[in-house]
Write an enzyme that holds these catalytic residues in place. Structure first.
Site, PDB file in Angstrom:
ATOM      1  N   TYR A 118      53.525  -7.467 -12.889  1.00 57.13           N
ATOM      2  CA  TYR A 118      54.661  -7.362 -13.806  1.00 57.13           C
ATOM      3  C   TYR A 118      55.798  -8.254 -13.308  1.00 57.13           C
ATOM      4  O   TYR A 118      56.122  -8.255 -12.115  1.00 57.13           O
ATOM      5  CB  TYR A 118      55.173  -5.914 -13.872  1.00 57.13           C
ATOM      6  CG  TYR A 118      56.435  -5.778 -14.705  1.00 57.13           C
ATOM      7  CD1 TYR A 118      56.366  -5.455 -16.056  1.00 57.13           C
ATOM      8  CD2 TYR A 118      57.697  -6.014 -14.140  1.00 57.13           C
ATOM      9  CE1 TYR A 118      57.512  -5.362 -16.825  1.00 57.13           C
ATOM     10  CE2 TYR A 118      58.847  -5.918 -14.905  1.00 57.13           C
ATOM     11  CZ  TYR A 118      58.751  -5.600 -16.235  1.00 57.13           C
ATOM     12  OH  TYR A 118      59.881  -5.515 -17.001  1.00 57.13           O
ATOM     13  N   GLU A 206      60.168 -10.953 -20.343  1.00 61.59           N
ATOM     14  CA  GLU A 206      59.292  -9.974 -19.696  1.00 61.59           C
ATOM     15  C   GLU A 206      57.858 -10.457 -19.833  1.00 61.59           C
ATOM     16  O   GLU A 206      57.375 -10.639 -20.954  1.00 61.59           O
ATOM     17  CB  GLU A 206      59.452  -8.591 -20.333  1.00 61.59           C
ATOM     18  CG  GLU A 206      58.690  -7.520 -19.586  1.00 61.59           C
ATOM     19  CD  GLU A 206      58.834  -6.147 -20.209  1.00 61.59           C
ATOM     20  OE1 GLU A 206      58.501  -5.980 -21.406  1.00 61.59           O
ATOM     21  OE2 GLU A 206      59.284  -5.230 -19.505  1.00 61.59           O
TER      22      GLU A 206
END
Ligand code: GDP
Ligand code: MN
Length: 396
Positions: A118, A206
């Site tokens: 992530y 993101e």
């Protein structure tokens, strides 16, 4: 402004961030064409069909499907296109899928297992600095990781005066436990990602997941991007990235009339000039026992046209039981606004809910008189506390 995954990936690629390659399509036939083209470009045998909507969690909702042949591409694109996709981020009504991104399969077997990470960059308002957020728990919901295993999240704040430093990019790659070529690739990836974030005036990037492929390539499998509306004037070419079918129709209509509208869940519609006064008005509505149905700033030059547009938008919300108009007459005189309200009222016809108009400032008394004498179902108030009292009465 939010944009689609395929648009975000185009931007990343321009900045030298490696991505899972893909081609967007809006029919099953074009999806198959895209898959053929992709095979020529990348040699991929398998494909991933990905719904393009402005919401994450598509995989969980059935909006991301692996296809192992051209026939499967056609079948899965056909199933996803036109579906009302429900994900944890869309709300129960879901979102209509109008486009799919046909992507190369990047989870192919090889020397090592593919591994997901992530990575995001956003503005930390507490420190007034951009922050890189990294976690080994890729593919998962980051809020859940933060709640359950906060130690698995690494943050690196970036001093705006010097920008991202080499050691910071290396720190992220170390935190992922990488070495060798994958480490070098990750440093390059993070550095290019930050440059893209800065130069596009984004407020959020993101990438979840970032993938280390089985042959140690680092690439973006997903990409969520939020571009700062207030900086769009510096990026004229971004205008075409806007997809109004993904936005709230009332907010789009308000924007076209030059109104600043945000829909809320309450029962008292409000129309105010100035954002600060609008916020204060919403507080007053709450104190009088109501709940604001919206935020609506009609701006500095409130006239019959803007007031009418405001009425029309507020009245499209079936929850509205009363409307409070709160205008401070500074440059715009209260009698002009009052005439605007009366005129707009007549234009629209019978407005089915009570209206309370509070006009304060230049020519407030004249304004109140116009409202009172109009013969319409409109109550006027000059003091805010009277306005609040009248809202209370009409809701009772
Ligand atoms: P999201 O569910 O909206 O976050 O969409 P993502 O783009 O993150 O994709 C969801 C999941 O689909 C990923 O976490 C992967 O597990 C899977 N996925 C994405 N690309 C591929 C691929 O190329 N091959 C395979 N086998 N799975 C993929
Ligand atoms: Mn994702």
């Amino acid at each position: 402004m939010n944009i689609h995954e395929y648009q975000a990936k185009d931007i990343l690629k321009k900045y030298g961030v490696r991505i899972q390659e893909g081609i967007v399509a809006d029919t099953p036939e074009k999806a198959v064409e895209a898959a053929h083209q992709l095979q020529e470009q990348t040699g991929t045998e398998w494909f991933v069909v990905k719904a393009q909507i402005h919401a994450g969690g598509r995989g969980k909702g059935g909006g991301v499907k692996l296809a192992k042949s051209f026939d499967e591409v056609k079948e899965k694109a056909g199933a996803i296109l036109g579906m009302q996709l429900v994900t944890p981020q869309t709300g129960p009504e879901g979102k209509l899928v109008r486009k799919v991104l046909i992507s190369q399969d990047v989870y192919y077997p090889g020397a090592s297992e593919p591994k997901e990470y992530y990575l995001s960059i956003t503005l930390d308002r507490n420190t007034s600095q951009d922050v890189i957020i990294a976690s080994t728990e890729g593919g998962m919901d980051i809020e859940e990781v933060a709640a359950k295993t906060p130690d698995k999240i690494v943050k690196e704040w970036i001093d705006p005066a010097v920008g991202l430093q080499g050691f910071q990019a290396r720190k992220v790659a170390f935190a992922f436990g990488l070495s060798g070529n994958a480490f070098k690739e990750m440093v390059k990836f993070v550095t290019a990602l930050y440059t893209a974030y800065r130069e596009t005036d984004a407020s959020l990037f993101e990438i979840n997941p970032v993938l280390k492929t089985s042959d140690d390539k680092i690439l973006a499998v997903d990409a969520k991007m939020n571009l700062d509306d207030n900086a769009l004037y510096r990026h004229k070419d971004f205008a075409e990235l806007r997809d109004i079918t993904e936005e709230d129709p009332l907010e789009v209509e308000a924007g076209e009339s030059g109104l600043n509208y945000v829909k809320l869940d309450g029962n008292v519609g409000c129309m105010v000039n100035g954002a600060g006064l609008a916020m204060a008005t919403m507080d007053v509505i709450k104190l009088s026992g109501g709940e604001p149905a919206n935020f609506l700033d009609v701006g500095g030059g409130a006239n019959a046209k803007t007031v009418e547009a405001g009425f029309r938008i507020i009245l499209k919300d079936p929850n509205v039981k009363a409307i409070l108009i709160n205008i401070f007459g500074g440059i715009v005189r209260c009698d002009r606004v009052a005439n605007g309200v009366v005129e707009a009222y007549k234009q629209i016809g019978d407005i089915p809910v009570p209206i309370i108009v509070r006009l304060q400032g230049t020519n407030a008394e004249e304004g109140a008189k116009i409202i009172e004498e109009s013969g319409l179902k409109v109550k006027s108030a000059i003091l805010l506390k009277d306005a609040a009292q009248k809202v209370k009465e009409v809701l009772a």
